[in-house]
Design an enzyme around this catalytic site. Structure first.
Site, PDB file in Angstrom:
ATOM      1  N   TYR A  54      56.554  -9.327 -13.360  1.00 35.05           N
ATOM      2  CA  TYR A  54      55.558  -9.665 -14.371  1.00 35.05           C
ATOM      3  C   TYR A  54      54.367 -10.375 -13.749  1.00 35.05           C
ATOM      4  O   TYR A  54      54.410 -10.786 -12.582  1.00 35.05           O
ATOM      5  CB  TYR A  54      56.177 -10.514 -15.493  1.00 35.05           C
ATOM      6  CG  TYR A  54      56.428 -11.963 -15.130  1.00 35.05           C
ATOM      7  CD1 TYR A  54      57.453 -12.322 -14.268  1.00 35.05           C
ATOM      8  CD2 TYR A  54      55.625 -12.990 -15.639  1.00 35.05           C
ATOM      9  CE1 TYR A  54      57.675 -13.658 -13.934  1.00 35.05           C
ATOM     10  CE2 TYR A  54      55.846 -14.317 -15.313  1.00 35.05           C
ATOM     11  CZ  TYR A  54      56.876 -14.642 -14.458  1.00 35.05           C
ATOM     12  OH  TYR A  54      57.086 -15.943 -14.123  1.00 35.05           O
ATOM     13  N   ARG A  73      49.343  -9.064  -6.130  1.00 33.11           N
ATOM     14  CA  ARG A  73      50.672  -9.694  -6.200  1.00 33.11           C
ATOM     15  C   ARG A  73      51.634  -8.807  -6.983  1.00 33.11           C
ATOM     16  O   ARG A  73      52.810  -8.702  -6.643  1.00 33.11           O
ATOM     17  CB  ARG A  73      50.560 -11.092  -6.833  1.00 33.11           C
ATOM     18  CG  ARG A  73      51.867 -11.855  -6.804  1.00 33.11           C
ATOM     19  CD  ARG A  73      51.696 -13.295  -7.207  1.00 33.11           C
ATOM     20  NE  ARG A  73      51.328 -13.444  -8.617  1.00 33.11           N
ATOM     21  CZ  ARG A  73      51.063 -14.607  -9.198  1.00 33.11           C
ATOM     22  NH1 ARG A  73      51.110 -15.728  -8.484  1.00 33.11           N
ATOM     23  NH2 ARG A  73      50.741 -14.666 -10.468  1.00 33.11           N
ATOM     24  N   ARG A 122      74.605   2.667 -17.988  1.00 34.98           N
ATOM     25  CA  ARG A 122      74.262   1.435 -17.281  1.00 34.98           C
ATOM     26  C   ARG A 122      74.971   1.417 -15.924  1.00 34.98           C
ATOM     27  O   ARG A 122      76.201   1.444 -15.869  1.00 34.98           O
ATOM     28  CB  ARG A 122      74.724   0.232 -18.121  1.00 34.98           C
ATOM     29  CG  ARG A 122      74.523  -1.119 -17.455  1.00 34.98           C
ATOM     30  CD  ARG A 122      75.204  -2.212 -18.263  1.00 34.98           C
ATOM     31  NE  ARG A 122      75.066  -3.517 -17.647  1.00 34.98           N
ATOM     32  CZ  ARG A 122      75.827  -3.973 -16.651  1.00 34.98           C
ATOM     33  NH1 ARG A 122      76.793  -3.227 -16.156  1.00 34.98           N
ATOM     34  NH2 ARG A 122      75.634  -5.189 -16.159  1.00 34.98           N
ATOM     35  N   HIS A 124      74.509  -0.362 -11.777  1.00 31.08           N
ATOM     36  CA  HIS A 124      73.722  -1.304 -10.982  1.00 31.08           C
ATOM     37  C   HIS A 124      72.720  -0.562 -10.096  1.00 31.08           C
ATOM     38  O   HIS A 124      71.554  -0.914 -10.030  1.00 31.08           O
ATOM     39  CB  HIS A 124      74.630  -2.178 -10.121  1.00 31.08           C
ATOM     40  CG  HIS A 124      75.297  -3.271 -10.896  1.00 31.08           C
ATOM     41  ND1 HIS A 124      76.064  -3.036 -12.013  1.00 31.08           N
ATOM     42  CD2 HIS A 124      75.312  -4.611 -10.709  1.00 31.08           C
ATOM     43  CE1 HIS A 124      76.513  -4.184 -12.481  1.00 31.08           C
ATOM     44  NE2 HIS A 124      76.069  -5.162 -11.709  1.00 31.08           N
ATOM     45  N   LYS A 169      57.529 -11.918  -8.109  1.00 30.29           N
ATOM     46  CA  LYS A 169      57.407 -12.487  -9.456  1.00 30.29           C
ATOM     47  C   LYS A 169      58.309 -11.678 -10.383  1.00 30.29           C
ATOM     48  O   LYS A 169      57.859 -10.821 -11.158  1.00 30.29           O
ATOM     49  CB  LYS A 169      55.939 -12.488  -9.909  1.00 30.29           C
ATOM     50  CG  LYS A 169      55.663 -13.495 -11.024  1.00 30.29           C
ATOM     51  CD  LYS A 169      54.185 -13.759 -11.146  1.00 30.29           C
ATOM     52  CE  LYS A 169      53.813 -14.492 -12.420  1.00 30.29           C
ATOM     53  NZ  LYS A 169      54.346 -15.838 -12.561  1.00 30.29           N
ATOM     54  N   GLU A 201      58.781 -25.547  -4.728  1.00 26.65           N
ATOM     55  CA  GLU A 201      57.722 -25.445  -5.747  1.00 26.65           C
ATOM     56  C   GLU A 201      58.278 -25.931  -7.082  1.00 26.65           C
ATOM     57  O   GLU A 201      59.441 -26.308  -7.180  1.00 26.65           O
ATOM     58  CB  GLU A 201      57.219 -24.003  -5.853  1.00 26.65           C
ATOM     59  CG  GLU A 201      58.305 -23.014  -6.267  1.00 26.65           C
ATOM     60  CD  GLU A 201      57.812 -21.570  -6.332  1.00 26.65           C
ATOM     61  OE1 GLU A 201      56.617 -21.337  -6.589  1.00 26.65           O
ATOM     62  OE2 GLU A 201      58.658 -20.674  -6.135  1.00 26.65           O
ATOM     63  N   LEU A 225      56.619 -18.663  -4.795  1.00 26.48           N
ATOM     64  CA  LEU A 225      55.693 -17.656  -5.306  1.00 26.48           C
ATOM     65  C   LEU A 225      54.293 -18.008  -4.784  1.00 26.48           C
ATOM     66  O   LEU A 225      53.882 -19.176  -4.869  1.00 26.48           O
ATOM     67  CB  LEU A 225      55.676 -17.657  -6.837  1.00 26.48           C
ATOM     68  CG  LEU A 225      54.746 -16.592  -7.417  1.00 26.48           C
ATOM     69  CD1 LEU A 225      55.389 -15.212  -7.309  1.00 26.48           C
ATOM     70  CD2 LEU A 225      54.404 -16.885  -8.863  1.00 26.48           C
TER      71      LEU A 225
HETATM   72  N1  PLP Z   1      55.543 -20.779  -8.918  1.00 25.75           N
HETATM   73  C1  PLP Z   1      56.279 -20.196  -9.866  1.00 25.75           C
HETATM   74  C2  PLP Z   1      57.757 -20.146  -9.718  1.00 25.75           C
HETATM   75  C3  PLP Z   1      55.661 -19.649 -11.015  1.00 25.75           C
HETATM   76  O1  PLP Z   1      56.399 -19.066 -11.961  1.00 25.75           O
HETATM   77  C4  PLP Z   1      54.251 -19.741 -11.121  1.00 25.75           C
HETATM   78  C5  PLP Z   1      53.551 -19.190 -12.279  1.00 25.75           C
HETATM   79  O2  PLP Z   1      54.122 -18.635 -13.172  1.00 25.75           O
HETATM   80  C6  PLP Z   1      53.533 -20.375 -10.110  1.00 25.75           C
HETATM   81  C7  PLP Z   1      54.204 -20.874  -9.019  1.00 25.75           C
HETATM   82  C8  PLP Z   1      52.034 -20.513 -10.210  1.00 25.75           C
HETATM   83  O3  PLP Z   1      51.428 -19.269  -9.970  1.00 25.75           O
HETATM   84  P1  PLP Z   1      49.965 -18.970 -10.532  1.00 25.75           P
HETATM   85  O4  PLP Z   1      49.048 -19.985  -9.945  1.00 25.75           O
HETATM   86  O5  PLP Z   1      49.678 -17.595 -10.036  1.00 25.75           O
HETATM   87  O6  PLP Z   1      50.050 -19.068 -12.012  1.00 25.75           O
END
Ligand code: PLP
Length: 304
Positions: A54, A73, A122, A124, A169, A201, A225
Site C-alpha cells: 500500500y 516505493r 486458498r 499459500h 510497505k 522506527e 520503511l
Molecule cells: N515507517 C513506517 C513503519 C510507516 O508505516 C510509515 C508510514 O506509514 C513511515 C515510516 C513514514 O513513511 P512516510 O514518511 O512515507 O509516510
C-alpha cells in the site's frame, strides 16, 4: 489499562476533512464507483493473507506531495513481494488526479492498495494466474492537534516484532497495530521499535534523534520503511546546514539525546518530548526539531 503518561484519548487527533462514504468515489480495478458499492471477493489474497502492498499519498491543496517517490516505493514494494506491477505504477498519477477531481479533494490523503488478487482454492503458494486488485480511495486524514507540535508528544519503546523486510510497505501490519495500540493504552502517542538494542522506527513513523548536535536516523535498509517524509527531513536538515548522519542509535543514546522527533506523511515533523515516562532533555521541543518543522511547513505550503 490506565494511561500513565498523561496522554489520553481526549487528545486524539482531529479530523481535517469530512465526507460521506456513500458520496465518495473510489477506483477499483479499472472502475470509478461509490465507496459503498466497491466490493472485493472474500478470496482476495489481501483479505486472506495480507498479501499486498500500500501507499498513503498526501495532497497539499490539490497537489500530491512527492508522488514520484511514492510511485517508486510502490514499485519497490511490489518487486519485494514478487507482485507483477502490470500498469499499476504508471496509472497511479492519473487515477489520483481523477479521484481528486471527482471527489473535489483538497488537503487530504489518498490510499492505494495493491494485492495479489483473488484465487481459488486458498493456497499459500502464488496462484498460477495473478490478476491483482488495485484500489485507490480518498482517506480521511487525522492530523495531530497544534498542541502536539507546540508541546511535543510522549512515546514508549517496544521490541520490534516485525519481519525482516520492513522496507516493503506491506499491508501485513499486525505487529505495527499491536505496537500502536500498546502505546495508546499506555497514554503514549507513538511506539518506538527496538531491535537488537537499536532503534529502528516508529509503528507508523521514522524516528530521528539529535545527538551531539547531529541529526541522526536509522539508515534505509530492510529494518525500516524508507519514509518519504524522512527523506524530505534529511534534505531540509542538510539545506539548513545541519550535520546529518544515517546511522542506527541505541535506546540509551536516544534517551540521552538533545532532541527526538518523528516524521511521517500525516504528521510531517513532530517532536517527541517524553520516552518511557522520562523527559527528553528539558521535556520541550528542541530548536532543531522546530527549525525542521518550520522548514517542512514552508516547503509544503509553497506546494499547495
Ligand atoms: N515507517 C513506517 C513503519 C510507516 O508505516 C510509515 C508510514 O506509514 C513511515 C515510516 C513514514 O513513511 P512516510 O514518511 O512515507 O509516510
Amino acid at each position: 489499562m490506565q494511561p500513565v503518561l498523561g496522554y489520553t484519548t481526549r487528545h486524539i487527533e482531529h479530523t481535517t476533512t469530512f465526507w460521506r462514504a456513500a458520496l465518495t468515489i473510489v477506483y477499483l480495478n479499472g472502475e470509478y464507483l461509490p465507496l459503498a458499492e466497491a466490493r472485493v471477493p472474500v478470496e482476495d489474497r489481501g483479505f486472506l493473507f495480507g498479501d499486498g502492498i500500500y501507499e498513503v499519498v498526501r495532497l497539499y491543496g490539490i497537489q500530491p506531495f512527492r508522488l514520484q517517490a511514492h510511485v517508486q516505493r510502490f514499485a519497490h514494494s511490489a518487486d519485494g513481494i514478487r507482485l507483477p506491477l502490470l500498469h499499476a505504477a504508471e496509472e497511479l498519477p492519473g487515477i489520483i488526479d481523477r479521484l481528486t477531481v471527482e471527489n473535489d479533494l483538497r488537503d487530504t490523503e489518498v490510499y492505494v492498495q495493491y494485492t495479489r488478487g483473488h484465487a481459488h482454492p486458498r493456497t499459500h503458494a502464488f496462484p498460477p494466474e495473478v490478476r491483482p486488485t488495485l484500489l485507490v480511495m480518498p482517506l480521511e486524514m487525522h492530523v495531530p492537534p497544534a498542541t502536539a507540535y507546540e508541546q511535543g508528544m510522549p512515546a514508549i519503546t517496544l521490541p520490534d516484532l516485525r519481519w525482516r523486510r520492513c522496507d516493503i510497505k506491506s499491508t501485513m501490519l499486525v505487529p505495527n497495530l499491536m505496537a500502536k495500540q500498546q502505546a495508546r493504552e499506555q497514554g503514549a502517542w507513538e511506539a518506538i521499535m527496538v531491535r537488537d538494542g537499536l532503534v529502528t522506527e516508529g509503528s507508523s513513523t521514522n524516528i530521528f534523534a539529535v545527538i551531539g548536535g547531529r541529526v541522526v536516523t536509522h539508515p534505509t535498509n530492510c529494518s525500516i520503511l524508507g519514509g518519504i517524509s524522512r527523506e524530505v527531513a534529511l534534505g531540509l536538515a542538510a539545506e539548513l546546514g545541519l550535520v546529518v548522519l544515517e546511522q542506527a542509535f541505541t535506546v540509551e543514546q536516544m534517551l540521552n539525546a538533545q532532541e527526538v522527533f518523528l516524521t511521517s506523511t500525516t504528521q510531517e515533523v513532530l517532536p517527541l518530548t517524553q520516552i518511557d515516562g522520562r523527559p527528553v532533555a528539558q521535556g520541550r521541543p528542541g530548536p532543531v526539531t522546530l527549525r525542521l518543522r518550520e522548514a517542512f511547513r514552508n516547503l509544503v505550503l509553497a506546494k499547495s
